[in-house]
Design a protein around this motif. Structure first.
Motif, PDB file in Angstrom:
ATOM      1  N   PRO A  83      11.616   7.824  58.069  1.00 19.15           N
ATOM      2  CA  PRO A  83      11.031   8.988  57.512  1.00 19.15           C
ATOM      3  C   PRO A  83      12.338   9.727  56.599  1.00 19.15           C
ATOM      4  CG  PRO A  83       9.759   8.870  59.072  1.00 19.15           C
ATOM      5  CD  PRO A  83      10.620   7.472  59.408  1.00 19.15           C
ATOM      6  N   LYS A  84      13.813   9.448  57.733  1.00 16.88           N
ATOM      7  CA  LYS A  84      14.448  10.248  57.683  1.00 16.88           C
ATOM      8  C   LYS A  84      15.815  10.104  55.756  1.00 16.88           C
ATOM      9  CE  LYS A  84      15.708  11.864  62.040  1.00 16.88           C
ATOM     10  NZ  LYS A  84      16.851  11.888  63.014  1.00 16.88           N
ATOM     11  N   LYS A  85      15.239   8.054  55.822  1.00 18.84           N
ATOM     12  CA  LYS A  85      15.404   7.296  55.237  1.00 18.84           C
ATOM     13  C   LYS A  85      14.892   7.110  53.829  1.00 18.84           C
ATOM     14  CE  LYS A  85      17.599   4.269  57.779  1.00 18.84           C
ATOM     15  NZ  LYS A  85      17.702   2.363  58.129  1.00 18.84           N
ATOM     16  N   MET A  86      14.244   8.515  53.899  1.00 15.08           N
ATOM     17  CA  MET A  86      13.144   8.407  52.346  1.00 15.08           C
ATOM     18  C   MET A  86      14.107   9.164  51.014  1.00 15.08           C
ATOM     19  SD  MET A  86      10.437   7.462  53.027  1.00 15.08           S
ATOM     20  CE  MET A  86       9.497   7.388  51.843  1.00 15.08           C
ATOM     21  N   SER A  87      14.605  10.092  51.193  1.00 13.50           N
ATOM     22  CA  SER A  87      15.237  10.272  49.871  1.00 13.50           C
ATOM     23  C   SER A  87      16.196   9.740  49.508  1.00 13.50           C
ATOM     24  CB  SER A  87      16.770  11.420  50.322  1.00 13.50           C
ATOM     25  OG  SER A  87      15.552  12.394  51.049  1.00 13.50           O
ATOM     26  N   GLU A  88      17.117   8.931  50.871  1.00 12.89           N
ATOM     27  CA  GLU A  88      17.750   7.480  50.266  1.00 12.89           C
ATOM     28  C   GLU A  88      17.253   6.543  49.112  1.00 12.89           C
ATOM     29  OE1 GLU A  88      21.103   3.691  52.211  1.00 12.89           O
ATOM     30  OE2 GLU A  88      19.829   5.965  53.118  1.00 12.89           O
ATOM     31  N   HIS A  89      16.091   5.781  49.784  1.00 15.77           N
ATOM     32  CA  HIS A  89      15.075   4.663  48.783  1.00 15.77           C
ATOM     33  C   HIS A  89      14.801   5.233  47.698  1.00 15.77           C
ATOM     34  CE1 HIS A  89      12.736   1.639  48.980  1.00 15.77           C
ATOM     35  NE2 HIS A  89      11.745   2.134  48.692  1.00 15.77           N
ATOM     36  N   ILE A  90      14.509   6.642  47.775  1.00 19.60           N
ATOM     37  CA  ILE A  90      13.970   7.506  46.304  1.00 19.60           C
ATOM     38  C   ILE A  90      14.714   6.748  45.650  1.00 19.60           C
ATOM     39  CG2 ILE A  90      13.473   9.258  44.782  1.00 19.60           C
ATOM     40  CD1 ILE A  90      11.471   9.887  47.777  1.00 19.60           C
ATOM     41  N   SER A  91      15.917   7.410  45.714  1.00 16.42           N
ATOM     42  CA  SER A  91      17.648   7.112  44.567  1.00 16.42           C
ATOM     43  C   SER A  91      17.449   6.126  44.751  1.00 16.42           C
ATOM     44  CB  SER A  91      18.944   8.245  45.312  1.00 16.42           C
ATOM     45  OG  SER A  91      20.213   7.544  45.441  1.00 16.42           O
ATOM     46  N   PHE A  92      17.191   4.919  45.568  1.00 17.72           N
ATOM     47  CA  PHE A  92      17.967   3.665  45.443  1.00 17.72           C
ATOM     48  C   PHE A  92      16.789   3.064  44.590  1.00 17.72           C
ATOM     49  CE2 PHE A  92      16.795  -0.449  45.466  1.00 17.72           C
ATOM     50  CZ  PHE A  92      17.615  -1.082  45.756  1.00 17.72           C
ATOM     51  N   GLU A  93      15.923   3.679  44.112  1.00 18.82           N
ATOM     52  CA  GLU A  93      14.874   3.206  43.718  1.00 18.82           C
ATOM     53  C   GLU A  93      14.745   4.203  41.926  1.00 18.82           C
ATOM     54  OE1 GLU A  93      11.011   4.388  45.224  1.00 18.82           O
ATOM     55  OE2 GLU A  93      10.883   2.589  45.630  1.00 18.82           O
ATOM     56  N   LYS A  94      15.191   5.284  41.783  1.00 19.79           N
ATOM     57  CA  LYS A  94      15.290   5.875  40.725  1.00 19.79           C
ATOM     58  C   LYS A  94      16.231   5.199  40.005  1.00 19.79           C
ATOM     59  CE  LYS A  94      17.057  10.467  38.529  1.00 19.79           C
ATOM     60  NZ  LYS A  94      17.663  11.378  39.286  1.00 19.79           N
ATOM     61  N   LYS A  95      17.810   4.157  40.438  1.00 22.12           N
ATOM     62  CA  LYS A  95      19.010   3.917  39.962  1.00 22.12           C
ATOM     63  C   LYS A  95      17.594   2.679  39.027  1.00 22.12           C
ATOM     64  CE  LYS A  95      22.621   5.923  42.997  1.00 22.12           C
ATOM     65  NZ  LYS A  95      23.765   5.595  43.447  1.00 22.12           N
ATOM     66  N   SER A  96      17.125   2.006  40.016  1.00 25.91           N
ATOM     67  CA  SER A  96      16.949  -0.015  40.008  1.00 25.91           C
ATOM     68  C   SER A  96      15.976   0.653  38.647  1.00 25.91           C
ATOM     69  CB  SER A  96      16.199   0.001  41.316  1.00 25.91           C
ATOM     70  OG  SER A  96      16.971   0.077  42.175  1.00 25.91           O
ATOM     71  N   THR A  97      14.764   1.644  38.729  1.00 25.92           N
ATOM     72  CA  THR A  97      14.536   1.670  37.555  1.00 25.92           C
ATOM     73  C   THR A  97      15.152   1.937  35.984  1.00 25.92           C
ATOM     74  OG1 THR A  97      12.733   3.143  38.641  1.00 25.92           O
ATOM     75  CG2 THR A  97      13.088   3.454  36.450  1.00 25.92           C
ATOM     76  N   GLU A  98      16.449   3.054  36.335  1.00 26.13           N
ATOM     77  CA  GLU A  98      17.288   3.139  35.020  1.00 26.13           C
ATOM     78  C   GLU A  98      18.012   2.454  34.701  1.00 26.13           C
ATOM     79  OE1 GLU A  98      20.169   6.755  36.917  1.00 26.13           O
ATOM     80  OE2 GLU A  98      18.228   8.062  36.601  1.00 26.13           O
ATOM     81  N   LYS A  99      18.510   1.014  35.605  1.00 27.38           N
ATOM     82  CA  LYS A  99      18.617  -0.044  35.379  1.00 27.38           C
ATOM     83  C   LYS A  99      18.165  -1.318  33.869  1.00 27.38           C
ATOM     84  CE  LYS A  99      21.697  -4.078  36.900  1.00 27.38           C
ATOM     85  NZ  LYS A  99      22.415  -4.250  38.251  1.00 27.38           N
ATOM     86  N   PHE A 100      16.890  -1.265  34.956  1.00 24.87           N
ATOM     87  CA  PHE A 100      15.456  -1.968  33.570  1.00 24.87           C
ATOM     88  C   PHE A 100      15.574  -1.277  32.622  1.00 24.87           C
ATOM     89  CE2 PHE A 100      11.257  -2.989  33.834  1.00 24.87           C
ATOM     90  CZ  PHE A 100      11.677  -4.357  33.402  1.00 24.87           C
ATOM     91  N   LEU A 101      15.271   0.182  32.714  1.00 28.53           N
ATOM     92  CA  LEU A 101      15.168   0.783  31.760  1.00 28.53           C
ATOM     93  C   LEU A 101      15.899   0.290  30.693  1.00 28.53           C
ATOM     94  CD1 LEU A 101      12.726   2.241  30.128  1.00 28.53           C
ATOM     95  CD2 LEU A 101      14.414   4.319  31.272  1.00 28.53           C
ATOM     96  N   ASP A 102      17.370  -0.070  31.054  1.00 30.09           N
ATOM     97  CA  ASP A 102      19.016  -0.162  29.863  1.00 30.09           C
ATOM     98  C   ASP A 102      18.716  -1.920  29.331  1.00 30.09           C
ATOM     99  OD1 ASP A 102      19.967   1.816  30.450  1.00 30.09           O
ATOM    100  OD2 ASP A 102      21.773   1.977  32.155  1.00 30.09           O
ATOM    101  N   TYR A 103      17.922  -2.577  30.293  1.00 28.25           N
ATOM    102  CA  TYR A 103      17.896  -3.961  30.242  1.00 28.25           C
ATOM    103  C   TYR A 103      16.371  -3.983  29.112  1.00 28.25           C
ATOM    104  CZ  TYR A 103      16.729  -8.788  31.162  1.00 28.25           C
ATOM    105  OH  TYR A 103      16.511 -10.409  30.451  1.00 28.25           O
ATOM    106  N   MET A 104      15.172  -3.501  29.475  1.00 24.19           N
ATOM    107  CA  MET A 104      14.176  -3.035  28.766  1.00 24.19           C
ATOM    108  C   MET A 104      15.161  -2.305  27.008  1.00 24.19           C
ATOM    109  SD  MET A 104      11.077  -1.887  30.344  1.00 24.19           S
ATOM    110  CE  MET A 104      10.180  -2.303  29.132  1.00 24.19           C
ATOM    111  N   TYR A 105      16.242  -1.890  26.900  1.00 21.35           N
ATOM    112  CA  TYR A 105      16.781  -2.109  25.131  1.00 21.35           C
ATOM    113  C   TYR A 105      17.488  -3.116  25.047  1.00 21.35           C
ATOM    114  CZ  TYR A 105      13.619   2.605  25.002  1.00 21.35           C
ATOM    115  OH  TYR A 105      12.585   3.453  25.267  1.00 21.35           O
ATOM    116  N   GLU A 106      18.350  -3.426  26.093  1.00 24.72           N
ATOM    117  CA  GLU A 106      18.879  -4.573  25.432  1.00 24.72           C
ATOM    118  C   GLU A 106      18.061  -5.989  25.472  1.00 24.72           C
ATOM    119  OE1 GLU A 106      21.293  -4.473  28.884  1.00 24.72           O
ATOM    120  OE2 GLU A 106      22.648  -2.897  28.744  1.00 24.72           O
ATOM    121  N   ASN A 107      17.010  -6.000  25.686  1.00 23.00           N
ATOM    122  CA  ASN A 107      16.705  -7.039  25.521  1.00 23.00           C
ATOM    123  C   ASN A 107      15.204  -6.820  24.476  1.00 23.00           C
ATOM    124  OD1 ASN A 107      18.287  -9.848  26.896  1.00 23.00           O
ATOM    125  ND2 ASN A 107      18.231  -7.735  27.656  1.00 23.00           N
ATOM    126  N   PHE A 108      15.137  -5.599  23.811  1.00 20.21           N
ATOM    127  CA  PHE A 108      13.977  -5.160  22.780  1.00 20.21           C
ATOM    128  C   PHE A 108      12.588  -6.411  22.739  1.00 20.21           C
ATOM    129  CE2 PHE A 108      10.881  -2.426  20.720  1.00 20.21           C
ATOM    130  CZ  PHE A 108      10.976  -0.497  21.970  1.00 20.21           C
TER     131      PHE A 108
END
Length: 208
Positions: A83-108
């Motif tokens: 439970p204490k690591k949830m915020s850190e995990h959410i932040s990691f997932e958010k960055k991973s999502t943003e990185k993947f979104l960048d990849y999608m537009y680079e390879n549209f």
């Protein structure tokens, strides 16, 4: 000087991408691909054995990158979650999502091929396959979170499928509706917040 094999292959792939985007996998012509690349059919077959080989060469990297992102939801990546690591995990997932979104537009174009032009090819079930993989990963992770007493409630398989498919379909909609990148970022952020909030309630986890 004779054209190098690498240059020939590059021209063939550029021609194939144009042909697939215009006509789809089924309607695409190998003769047209070779002709537009300025390559003989004999030379073409030295690089690609058939139409499916062309298609795979254009989309396989995008598939592998997508699978790696989806596998972040696997239970193995949540074994040490508390439970204490949830915020850190959410932040990691958010960055991973943003990185993947960048990849999608680079390879549209690659994602456009997969989602709108792949009927008849090896990868015609791309969207369904990714959705199934993500659903299975979420199910295993939710079960683990319950076992580790991070979650206090079980979630039904159909509910997990709904949540997983909502996320996957949201990313696919970006391509299907040709959404501008700025709008896509806001859209995905909304979807992730919506599904995350619902997940906490369904699992009986206090919001971090």
């Amino acid at each position: 000087m004779a054209e190098s094999s690498i240059e020939t292959k590059k021209k063939l792939l550029e021609s194939a991408k144009k042909e697939f985007l215009e006509k789809g996998f089924i309607g695409a012509s190998l003769r047209t691909i070779a002709a537009n690349a300025g390559v003989t059919t004999g030379a073409m077959y030295r690089h690609f054995k058939d139409k499916d080989a062309f298609f795979c060469a254009l989309v396989d990297e995008a598939i592998e990158v997508t699978k790696k992102v989806v596998m972040l939801a696997d239970s193995k990546n949540h074994e040490n979650l508390t439970p204490k690591k949830m915020s850190e995990h959410i932040s990691f997932e958010k960055k991973s999502t943003e990185k993947f979104l960048d990849y999608m537009y680079e390879n549209f174009d690659a994602f456009t091929l997969l989602l709108t032009k792949s009927s008849g090819s090896t990868h015609e079930r791309f969207q369904e396959d990714i959705c199934e993989l993500y659903t299975e990963n979420c199910k295993k992770t939710f079960d683990l979170m319950y076992e580790q007493k991070i979650a206090s409630k079980h979630v039904s398989p159909m509910t997990i499928h709904f949540m997983a498919s909502t996320v996957i379909n949201a990313f696919c909609d970006i391509i299907l509706h040709n959404i501008p990148k700025k709008d896509a970022g806001e859209y995905i952020a909304d979807i992730m917040e919506f599904t995350s909030s619902g997940m906490y309630v369904l699992l009986g986890i206090e919001m971090p």
